[in-house]
Design a protein around this motif. Sequence first.
Motif, PDB file in Angstrom:
ATOM      1  N   SER A  81       3.432   5.489  -5.921  1.00 37.12           N
ATOM      2  CA  SER A  81       3.269   5.434  -7.381  1.00 37.12           C
ATOM      3  C   SER A  81       2.109   6.303  -7.837  1.00 37.12           C
ATOM      4  O   SER A  81       2.204   7.006  -8.849  1.00 37.12           O
ATOM      5  CB  SER A  81       3.037   4.003  -7.839  1.00 37.12           C
ATOM      6  OG  SER A  81       4.155   3.204  -7.581  1.00 37.12           O
ATOM      7  N   GLU A  82       1.015   6.273  -7.101  1.00 36.02           N
ATOM      8  CA  GLU A  82      -0.136   7.100  -7.464  1.00 36.02           C
ATOM      9  C   GLU A  82       0.213   8.573  -7.376  1.00 36.02           C
ATOM     10  O   GLU A  82      -0.213   9.384  -8.204  1.00 36.02           O
ATOM     11  CB  GLU A  82      -1.321   6.777  -6.558  1.00 36.02           C
ATOM     12  CG  GLU A  82      -1.938   5.430  -6.837  1.00 36.02           C
ATOM     13  CD  GLU A  82      -2.973   5.022  -5.782  1.00 36.02           C
ATOM     14  OE1 GLU A  82      -3.227   5.807  -4.846  1.00 36.02           O
ATOM     15  OE2 GLU A  82      -3.517   3.918  -5.915  1.00 36.02           O
TER      16      GLU A  82
ATOM     17  N   ASN B 215       2.189   1.622  -3.525  1.00 35.39           N
ATOM     18  CA  ASN B 215       1.123   2.050  -4.434  1.00 35.39           C
ATOM     19  C   ASN B 215       0.792   3.524  -4.224  1.00 35.39           C
ATOM     20  O   ASN B 215       0.560   4.256  -5.182  1.00 35.39           O
ATOM     21  CB  ASN B 215      -0.134   1.203  -4.239  1.00 35.39           C
ATOM     22  CG  ASN B 215       0.021  -0.187  -4.816  1.00 35.39           C
ATOM     23  OD1 ASN B 215       0.920  -0.442  -5.597  1.00 35.39           O
ATOM     24  ND2 ASN B 215      -0.856  -1.076  -4.424  1.00 35.39           N
TER      25      ASN B 215
ATOM     26  N   ASN C 165       0.827  -1.212   0.000  1.00 36.98           N
ATOM     27  CA  ASN C 165       0.000   0.000   0.000  1.00 36.98           C
ATOM     28  C   ASN C 165       0.857   1.257   0.000  1.00 36.98           C
ATOM     29  O   ASN C 165       0.535   2.232  -0.683  1.00 36.98           O
ATOM     30  CB  ASN C 165      -0.938   0.012   1.208  1.00 36.98           C
ATOM     31  CG  ASN C 165      -2.093  -0.934   1.044  1.00 36.98           C
ATOM     32  OD1 ASN C 165      -2.439  -1.323  -0.059  1.00 36.98           O
ATOM     33  ND2 ASN C 165      -2.701  -1.317   2.152  1.00 36.98           N
TER      34      ASN C 165
END
Length: 66
Positions: free
Chosen positions: A54-55, A51, A48
């Motif tokens: 990355s987002e 991610n 998480n």
Amino acid sequence: MIWGRRKQAQEAADEALAAKIEAELDLKEAKQTQREVTVQSDRIREINRQNHFSEGLQRSFRGRPV
């Protein structure tokens, strides 16, 4: 008469010992499951985090000309 009570007491003691052993095994299994869940939770937390990073990068570069 005494033999009958003694036999009942021995059966009760054997039953209690069996219940204790079973409870100890259940506890051991529960602790093992808890360790596995902790490891899995740590992995998910790391995924998480990656991610989310990355987002954030995608949002930063979205809409910019190449």
